[in-house]
Design a protein around this motif. Sequence first.
Motif, PDB file in Angstrom:
ATOM      1  N   LEU A 176     -58.005   1.415 -36.307  1.00 19.12           N
ATOM      2  CA  LEU A 176     -57.732   0.009 -36.618  1.00 19.12           C
ATOM      3  C   LEU A 176     -58.464  -0.916 -35.656  1.00 19.12           C
ATOM      4  O   LEU A 176     -58.951  -1.984 -36.042  1.00 19.12           O
ATOM      5  N   ARG A 192     -61.955  -0.925 -36.797  1.00 18.88           N
ATOM      6  CA  ARG A 192     -62.080  -1.814 -37.954  1.00 18.88           C
ATOM      7  C   ARG A 192     -62.316  -3.259 -37.518  1.00 18.88           C
ATOM      8  O   ARG A 192     -63.172  -3.954 -38.067  1.00 18.88           O
ATOM      9  N   VAL A 240     -61.599   1.192 -43.115  1.00 17.45           N
ATOM     10  CA  VAL A 240     -62.074   0.874 -41.767  1.00 17.45           C
ATOM     11  C   VAL A 240     -63.382   0.089 -41.835  1.00 17.45           C
ATOM     12  O   VAL A 240     -63.623  -0.803 -41.028  1.00 17.45           O
TER      13      VAL A 240
END
Length: 76
Positions: A18, A21, A47
């Motif tokens: 995350l 991302r 992602v």
Amino acid sequence: MKVAIAHDWLVTLGGSELVLRELLRVFPDATVFTLIDKMAEPDRTFVGVARTRTSFLDRVPGVASRYRRLLPLFPA
């Protein structure tokens, strides 16, 4: 300007993915350097990973299920 992002491994979707991302949102053209890239396609799309460069460990048969046991090889 070329940007490179180093990430440990891309196997499952978790907290570090995350963060990756968000980094890829800031630097969408960045190349991701990782030891192992065995992430499922839906997770990869979530992602936003487009380009990865992997190590020789990515070519080891069955590495997705036992990559943590290969820790002594990571510095290579």
